[in-house]
Design an enzyme around this catalytic site. Structure first.
Site, PDB file in Angstrom:
ATOM      1  N   GLU A  17       0.837  -1.205   0.000  1.00 23.27           N
ATOM      2  CA  GLU A  17       0.000   0.000   0.000  1.00 23.27           C
ATOM      3  C   GLU A  17       0.871   1.253   0.000  1.00 23.27           C
ATOM      4  O   GLU A  17       1.869   1.316   0.706  1.00 23.27           O
ATOM      5  CB  GLU A  17      -0.902   0.014   1.236  1.00 23.27           C
ATOM      6  CG  GLU A  17      -1.815   1.225   1.280  1.00 23.27           C
ATOM      7  CD  GLU A  17      -3.047   0.969   2.127  1.00 23.27           C
ATOM      8  OE1 GLU A  17      -3.804   0.035   1.815  1.00 23.27           O
ATOM      9  OE2 GLU A  17      -3.239   1.708   3.101  1.00 23.27           O
ATOM     10  N   THR A  48      -4.036   4.899  -1.352  1.00 20.00           N
ATOM     11  CA  THR A  48      -5.077   5.410  -0.450  1.00 20.00           C
ATOM     12  C   THR A  48      -5.658   6.724  -0.971  1.00 20.00           C
ATOM     13  O   THR A  48      -5.145   7.327  -1.915  1.00 20.00           O
ATOM     14  CB  THR A  48      -4.540   5.613   0.986  1.00 20.00           C
ATOM     15  OG1 THR A  48      -3.542   6.623   0.945  1.00 20.00           O
ATOM     16  CG2 THR A  48      -3.972   4.328   1.555  1.00 20.00           C
ATOM     17  N   TYR A  49      -6.725   7.153  -0.289  1.00 18.84           N
ATOM     18  CA  TYR A  49      -7.475   8.342  -0.713  1.00 18.84           C
ATOM     19  C   TYR A  49      -7.673   9.238   0.500  1.00 18.84           C
ATOM     20  O   TYR A  49      -8.093   8.759   1.558  1.00 18.84           O
ATOM     21  CB  TYR A  49      -8.829   7.866  -1.245  1.00 18.84           C
ATOM     22  CG  TYR A  49      -9.676   8.914  -1.909  1.00 18.84           C
ATOM     23  CD1 TYR A  49      -9.571   9.149  -3.275  1.00 18.84           C
ATOM     24  CD2 TYR A  49     -10.603   9.655  -1.177  1.00 18.84           C
ATOM     25  CE1 TYR A  49     -10.372  10.092  -3.894  1.00 18.84           C
ATOM     26  CE2 TYR A  49     -11.410  10.608  -1.791  1.00 18.84           C
ATOM     27  CZ  TYR A  49     -11.289  10.816  -3.150  1.00 18.84           C
ATOM     28  OH  TYR A  49     -12.081  11.748  -3.771  1.00 18.84           O
ATOM     29  N   ALA A  51      -9.437  11.341   3.028  1.00 19.55           N
ATOM     30  CA  ALA A  51     -10.865  11.347   3.357  1.00 19.55           C
ATOM     31  C   ALA A  51     -11.510  12.689   3.030  1.00 19.55           C
ATOM     32  O   ALA A  51     -12.623  12.751   2.550  1.00 19.55           O
ATOM     33  CB  ALA A  51     -11.064  11.014   4.821  1.00 19.55           C
ATOM     34  N   GLN A 215       5.821   5.553  15.455  1.00 13.98           N
ATOM     35  CA  GLN A 215       4.755   4.964  14.648  1.00 13.98           C
ATOM     36  C   GLN A 215       3.807   4.121  15.518  1.00 13.98           C
ATOM     37  O   GLN A 215       2.641   3.979  15.182  1.00 13.98           O
ATOM     38  CB  GLN A 215       5.428   4.064  13.621  1.00 13.98           C
ATOM     39  CG  GLN A 215       4.793   4.013  12.258  1.00 13.98           C
ATOM     40  CD  GLN A 215       5.512   2.973  11.404  1.00 13.98           C
ATOM     41  OE1 GLN A 215       6.705   2.718  11.592  1.00 13.98           O
ATOM     42  NE2 GLN A 215       4.786   2.362  10.494  1.00 13.98           N
TER      43      GLN A 215
HETATM   44  P1  FAD Z   1     -18.254   1.229   6.952  1.00  9.51           P
HETATM   45  O1  FAD Z   1     -18.242  -0.065   6.249  1.00  9.51           O
HETATM   46  O2  FAD Z   1     -19.323   2.186   6.612  1.00  9.51           O
HETATM   47  O3  FAD Z   1     -18.263   0.915   8.525  1.00  9.51           O
HETATM   48  C1  FAD Z   1     -18.085   1.939   9.481  1.00  9.51           C
HETATM   49  C2  FAD Z   1     -18.900   1.621  10.747  1.00  9.51           C
HETATM   50  O4  FAD Z   1     -20.303   1.676  10.447  1.00  9.51           O
HETATM   51  C3  FAD Z   1     -18.655   0.222  11.310  1.00  9.51           C
HETATM   52  O5  FAD Z   1     -18.793   0.296  12.706  1.00  9.51           O
HETATM   53  C4  FAD Z   1     -19.783  -0.606  10.701  1.00  9.51           C
HETATM   54  O6  FAD Z   1     -20.105  -1.750  11.487  1.00  9.51           O
HETATM   55  C5  FAD Z   1     -20.910   0.401  10.695  1.00  9.51           C
HETATM   56  N1  FAD Z   1     -21.872   0.210   9.599  1.00  9.51           N
HETATM   57  C6  FAD Z   1     -21.591  -0.197   8.324  1.00  9.51           C
HETATM   58  N2  FAD Z   1     -22.730  -0.201   7.595  1.00  9.51           N
HETATM   59  C7  FAD Z   1     -23.726   0.199   8.404  1.00  9.51           C
HETATM   60  C8  FAD Z   1     -25.121   0.403   8.233  1.00  9.51           C
HETATM   61  N3  FAD Z   1     -25.705   0.167   7.043  1.00  9.51           N
HETATM   62  N4  FAD Z   1     -25.866   0.856   9.290  1.00  9.51           N
HETATM   63  C9  FAD Z   1     -25.291   1.088  10.497  1.00  9.51           C
HETATM   64  N5  FAD Z   1     -23.956   0.890  10.721  1.00  9.51           N
HETATM   65  C10 FAD Z   1     -23.201   0.465   9.689  1.00  9.51           C
HETATM   66  N6  FAD Z   1      -9.558   5.935   5.151  1.00  9.51           N
HETATM   67  C11 FAD Z   1      -9.316   6.920   4.250  1.00  9.51           C
HETATM   68  O7  FAD Z   1      -9.670   8.073   4.496  1.00  9.51           O
HETATM   69  N7  FAD Z   1      -8.664   6.670   3.064  1.00  9.51           N
HETATM   70  C12 FAD Z   1      -8.254   5.416   2.723  1.00  9.51           C
HETATM   71  O8  FAD Z   1      -7.686   5.223   1.654  1.00  9.51           O
HETATM   72  C13 FAD Z   1      -8.500   4.345   3.651  1.00  9.51           C
HETATM   73  N8  FAD Z   1      -8.132   3.072   3.366  1.00  9.51           N
HETATM   74  C14 FAD Z   1      -8.435   2.056   4.247  1.00  9.51           C
HETATM   75  C15 FAD Z   1      -8.106   0.736   3.913  1.00  9.51           C
HETATM   76  C16 FAD Z   1      -8.389  -0.307   4.792  1.00  9.51           C
HETATM   77  C17 FAD Z   1      -8.028  -1.727   4.424  1.00  9.51           C
HETATM   78  C18 FAD Z   1      -8.997  -0.029   6.045  1.00  9.51           C
HETATM   79  C19 FAD Z   1      -9.271  -1.142   7.022  1.00  9.51           C
HETATM   80  C20 FAD Z   1      -9.341   1.280   6.386  1.00  9.51           C
HETATM   81  C21 FAD Z   1      -9.080   2.331   5.489  1.00  9.51           C
HETATM   82  N9  FAD Z   1      -9.432   3.649   5.781  1.00  9.51           N
HETATM   83  C22 FAD Z   1      -9.177   4.668   4.877  1.00  9.51           C
HETATM   84  C23 FAD Z   1     -10.070   3.977   7.052  1.00  9.51           C
HETATM   85  C24 FAD Z   1     -11.626   3.902   6.961  1.00  9.51           C
HETATM   86  O9  FAD Z   1     -12.090   4.958   6.160  1.00  9.51           O
HETATM   87  C25 FAD Z   1     -12.175   4.002   8.375  1.00  9.51           C
HETATM   88  O10 FAD Z   1     -11.818   2.874   9.124  1.00  9.51           O
HETATM   89  C26 FAD Z   1     -13.658   4.327   8.504  1.00  9.51           C
HETATM   90  O11 FAD Z   1     -13.912   4.684   9.861  1.00  9.51           O
HETATM   91  C27 FAD Z   1     -14.592   3.180   8.157  1.00  9.51           C
HETATM   92  O12 FAD Z   1     -14.607   2.919   6.822  1.00  9.51           O
HETATM   93  P2  FAD Z   1     -15.421   1.629   6.253  1.00  9.51           P
HETATM   94  O13 FAD Z   1     -15.374   1.724   4.793  1.00  9.51           O
HETATM   95  O14 FAD Z   1     -14.970   0.402   6.915  1.00  9.51           O
HETATM   96  O15 FAD Z   1     -16.892   2.031   6.781  1.00  9.51           O
END
Ligand code: FAD
Length: 291
Positions: A17, A48-49, A51, A215
């Site tokens: 990554e 990555t992107y 936010a 870190q």
């Molecule tokens: P979601 O899948 O929406 O989940 C977030 C929370 O909401 C969880 O608690 C979930 O259980 C809950 N939830 C999900 N769907 C629902 C629903 N329908 N109703 C109610 N609750 C729900 N951040 C960046 O800014 N840029 C990046 O490039 C980036 N890359 C990442 C790559 C990986 C592999 C990981 C693990 C994280 C990354 N992140 C990145 C961080 C990520 O944006 C955060 O962890 C964020 O808080 C959650 O994103 P998610 O897509 O998992 O969200």
């Protein structure tokens, strides 16, 4: 190449990554670092992107460059929580035009400023909303989603987190990548539970090599990850010496990866953080294992 095709090959591989530059002036330095990592011929590279969207244009530029100039499949991240529907549609069109085949569909973290706004006005509340929009757009991407072996910090419990994860996968994820973790047993336990819940897509474990003591704090704050005593001891002993800590962190990450491969995982994603030397060392440590 679509990553779903790669994951079906059942061959041991590493992916790396990288993150895009935060300023225009950093672009060339970041481009160089990502190209050095691409020269290692990983199975794919993810970009990555930001936010807040601040560096969003560079995600695409870096991903396209890696793919076009080095032939390494790329996975472009896209977040949605602070975006409008129009911006997302535009991003999807730009990705298609750039020949991007794989998208990591994410919600993005909630910033304090965002949390103070009226949620009912948000165009996107969860990653699933973005996945549905991508599907509706007709774009033929292989879509990945994020998952959390130690439970997402906003979830009440693991059962709830896995319930929403299943919904997200059913909406159109072809694979999942995990948040970093430092104890493989947490991953094995998570895999057991999600398989039991009917989630069958490939899960790509994300491993973060901790190469300096500062870190550690950042990583825990960001991910909420559990630090095993074995890892804490290593930081206590070697944290004061940058070279020693780097060596120990790389060996610890390598050890985690070997254990994952030995236990049936085929692709491991390394959070290599634009550090070609770290990526190269881990790959070299695994040269005979990767074949
Ligand atoms: P979601 O899948 O929406 O989940 C977030 C929370 O909401 C969880 O608690 C979930 O259980 C809950 N939830 C999900 N769907 C629902 C629903 N329908 N109703 C109610 N609750 C729900 N951040 C960046 O800014 N840029 C990046 O490039 C980036 N890359 C990442 C790559 C990986 C592999 C990981 C693990 C994280 C990354 N992140 C990145 C961080 C990520 O944006 C955060 O962890 C964020 O808080 C959650 O994103 P998610 O897509 O998992 O969200």
């Amino acid at each position: 190449m679509k990553l779903s095709q790669l994951f079906s090959q059942n061959k041991l591989s590493l992916s790396f990554e990288v993150f895009p530059p935060k300023t225009d002036s950093a672009f060339d330095t970041v481009k160089f670092a990502t190209e050095e990592i691409a020269k290692l011929r990983p199975s794919f590279m993810s970009v990555t992107y930001g936010a807040g969207g601040g560096t969003s244009q560079y995600t695409l530029d870096i991903a396209k460059n890696i793919k076009d100039s080095h032939g390494v499949p790329t996975l472009a991240h896209l977040t949605c929580v602070s975006s409008t529907k129009e911006t997302v549609r535009e991003k999807i069109a730009q990705m298609q035009a750039a020949g991007i085949e794989n998208v990591m569909a994410l919600r993005g973290d909630l910033t304090p400023a965002l949390e103070q706004t009226d949620r009912s006005k948000w165009a996107y509340r969860h990653a699933i909303d973005l996945i549905r929009d991508i599907k509706e757009s007709g774009a033929d991407f292989c879509i990945g989603g994020a998952c959390y072996p130690e439970v997402h910090p906003e979830s009440a419990n693991q059962k709830e987190d896995i319930y929403y994860l299943k919904e997200k996968v059913d909406a159109g994820c072809s694979f999942l990548t995990t948040q970093m973790f430092f104890d493989n047993n947490l991953l094995y336990n998570f895999l057991y539970k999600i398989r039991e819940a009917g989630i069958t897509v490939p899960v790509i474990p994300g491993i973060m090599p901790i190469t300096n003591a500062n870190q550690v704090e950042r990583a825990i704050k960001l991910s909420g990850s559990f630090m095993p005593q074995r890892f804490k001891a290593l930081v206590d002993k070697f944290g004061h010496s940058p070279e020693a800590m780097k060596q120990a962190g790389i060996v610890y990450a390598t050890d985690q990866i070997i254990d994952l491969f030995a236990n049936g995982i085929t692709n491991v994603h390394v959070y290599s953080m634009n550090k070609p030397d770290v990526a190269a060392q881990i790959q070299s440590n695994l040269s005979h294992i990767l074949g």
